[in-house]
Design an enzyme around this catalytic site. Structure first.
Site, PDB file in Angstrom:
ATOM      1  N   TYR A  20      35.100 100.948 -59.457  1.00 51.52           N
ATOM      2  CA  TYR A  20      33.772 100.662 -58.912  1.00 51.52           C
ATOM      3  C   TYR A  20      33.764  99.329 -58.174  1.00 51.52           C
ATOM      4  O   TYR A  20      34.706  98.533 -58.265  1.00 51.52           O
ATOM      5  CB  TYR A  20      32.710 100.669 -60.018  1.00 51.52           C
ATOM      6  N   LYS A 130      39.507  97.043 -60.971  1.00 54.31           N
ATOM      7  CA  LYS A 130      38.060  97.106 -61.270  1.00 54.31           C
ATOM      8  C   LYS A 130      37.708  98.527 -61.725  1.00 54.31           C
ATOM      9  O   LYS A 130      37.167  99.329 -60.962  1.00 54.31           O
ATOM     10  CB  LYS A 130      37.248  96.672 -60.038  1.00 54.31           C
ATOM     11  N   GLU A 162      38.673  84.975 -67.963  1.00 52.03           N
ATOM     12  CA  GLU A 162      37.456  85.096 -67.147  1.00 52.03           C
ATOM     13  C   GLU A 162      36.288  85.360 -68.084  1.00 52.03           C
ATOM     14  O   GLU A 162      36.439  85.305 -69.298  1.00 52.03           O
ATOM     15  CB  GLU A 162      37.617  86.233 -66.126  1.00 52.03           C
ATOM     16  N   LEU A 186      40.141  89.766 -63.120  1.00 53.53           N
ATOM     17  CA  LEU A 186      39.779  90.448 -61.874  1.00 53.53           C
ATOM     18  C   LEU A 186      39.851  89.473 -60.695  1.00 53.53           C
ATOM     19  O   LEU A 186      39.346  88.354 -60.793  1.00 53.53           O
ATOM     20  CB  LEU A 186      38.342  90.970 -62.002  1.00 53.53           C
TER      21      LEU A 186
HETATM   22  N1  PDD Z   1      31.240  92.229 -62.140  1.00 48.48           N
HETATM   23  N2  PDD Z   1      35.284  89.546 -63.633  1.00 48.48           N
HETATM   24  C1  PDD Z   1      34.693  90.642 -64.150  1.00 48.48           C
HETATM   25  C2  PDD Z   1      35.248  91.217 -65.408  1.00 48.48           C
HETATM   26  C3  PDD Z   1      33.568  91.203 -63.508  1.00 48.48           C
HETATM   27  O1  PDD Z   1      33.001  92.315 -64.015  1.00 48.48           O
HETATM   28  C4  PDD Z   1      33.062  90.596 -62.324  1.00 48.48           C
HETATM   29  C5  PDD Z   1      31.881  91.148 -61.579  1.00 48.48           C
HETATM   30  C6  PDD Z   1      33.713  89.459 -61.832  1.00 48.48           C
HETATM   31  C7  PDD Z   1      33.261  88.767 -60.564  1.00 48.48           C
HETATM   32  O2  PDD Z   1      33.720  89.452 -59.425  1.00 48.48           O
HETATM   33  P1  PDD Z   1      32.931  89.415 -58.043  1.00 48.48           P
HETATM   34  O3  PDD Z   1      32.749  87.986 -57.683  1.00 48.48           O
HETATM   35  O4  PDD Z   1      33.829  90.119 -57.113  1.00 48.48           O
HETATM   36  O5  PDD Z   1      31.599  90.116 -58.258  1.00 48.48           O
HETATM   37  C8  PDD Z   1      34.822  88.970 -62.504  1.00 48.48           C
HETATM   38  C9  PDD Z   1      30.213  92.996 -61.453  1.00 48.48           C
HETATM   39  C10 PDD Z   1      29.200  92.170 -60.740  1.00 48.48           C
HETATM   40  C11 PDD Z   1      29.627  94.004 -62.411  1.00 48.48           C
HETATM   41  O6  PDD Z   1      30.427  94.547 -63.182  1.00 48.48           O
HETATM   42  O7  PDD Z   1      28.428  94.296 -62.362  1.00 48.48           O
END
Ligand code: PDD
Length: 270
Positions: A20, A130, A162, A186
């Site tokens: 996703y 992801k 993270e 991620l």
């Molecule tokens: N999640 N690490 C994890 C485990 C995450 O789920 C997310 C973001 C990030 C940040 O990534 P980015 O800057 O590309 O959004 C890091 C999204 C927002 C979610 O699961 O809703």
């Protein structure tokens, strides 16, 4: 949403076998679209799922979803699962991926610094993909919720990885730091943009491993994600962070990031 249907045999439902993306949008524009599409392609290829749409077709689907959704500030959610097949762990090559795209109204960003807790990172060894199978992330994030906190910051083998749904930065003695990429975290779109903007602004920024002790001794801790931009953490595991400097570096980074984001989305300064 009420009319959308998916088979009970979809491997996304059966096995969490899918990937996703969450993309921030404003009006008909998506922020950092190419970066999100590149990560989607990378996730699909890591799982051996054929990308069901070419870039131009993705752009078309996204435009239609944005057009049909009234709110100005919104998030687009894209999910691609391996598709529908008789339940079997073994993969089949003739399965057609399922695509689901929706828009939701952008959550209001947290006005104040947030509280976080730390926990052992109990997730698998491919956190760089992801994937929709997020049960460990959900359980870890819930621990924060139950403790009255906003996010759970994860530590594996003594090192910061993270957040349950965010990337993490620390500031120590004027240097901004974030952990290097590995299979344990991620590759965050927001994190990459923040690093690039800091480097451009000649602010000391290091991508290097951060120990649990460094995390707890940091002057500032930030969380980044597409839906929350950059959040300042004021308290970690019931202890105040830093000397109460009010997040001076965060303020700079957040200013740079929001200016860049608004510029890309053609949003007038508020
Ligand atoms: N999640 N690490 C994890 C485990 C995450 O789920 C997310 C973001 C990030 C940040 O990534 P980015 O800057 O590309 O959004 C890091 C999204 C927002 C979610 O699961 O809703």
């Amino acid at each position: 949403i009420a009319e959308a249907k998916v088979s009970v045999l979809d491997r996304g439902f059966m096995f969490g076998d899918g990937v996703y993306e969450v993309l921030p949008a404003f009006g008909d524009r998506i922020f950092a679209l190419d970066r999100h599409m590149a990560r989607l392609e990378r996730s699909l290829s890591a799982l051996g799922i054929d990308n069901p749409l070419a870039r131009a077709e993705w752009h078309d689907v996204l435009s239609r979803v944005l057009e049909n959704y009234g709110a100005t500030g919104k998030s687009v959610y894209i999910q691609v699962t391996r598709g529908v097949a008789a339940r079997d762990h073994v993969l089949r090559s003739d399965v057609v991926p399922t695509v689901f795209v929706m828009c939701t109204e952008q959550r209001k960003s947290e006005p104040k610094p947030v509280v976080a807790i730390t926990r052992e990172d109990i997730r698998w060894q491919r956190c760089d993909i992801k994937v929709t199978s997020l049960l460990a992330n959900v359980m870890l994030r819930q621990e924060a919720e139950d403790a009255g906190a906003f996010e759970t910051i994860l530590v594996r083998d003594g090192h910061l990885t993270e957040g349950a749904a965010s990337n993490v930065f620390v500031v120590q003695d004027g240097t901004v730091k974030t952990p290097p990429y590995s299979e344990h975290l991620l590759p965050g779109v927001t994190r990459d943009i923040v690093v690039e903007l800091l480097v451009q602004a000649s602010i000391a920024c290091e991508v290097s491993p951060i120990t649990r002790e460094e995390l707890h001794a940091a002057d500032e801790v930030w969380l980044t994600s597409s839906t929350r931009d950059i959040l300042l953490v004021s308290k970690l595991d019931d202890r105040m962070i830093g000397s109460g400097g009010g997040g001076q570096m965060w303020s700079k980074a957040s200013g740079l990031y929001l200016a860049y984001k608004h510029d890309q989305l053609s949003i007038e300064a508020q």
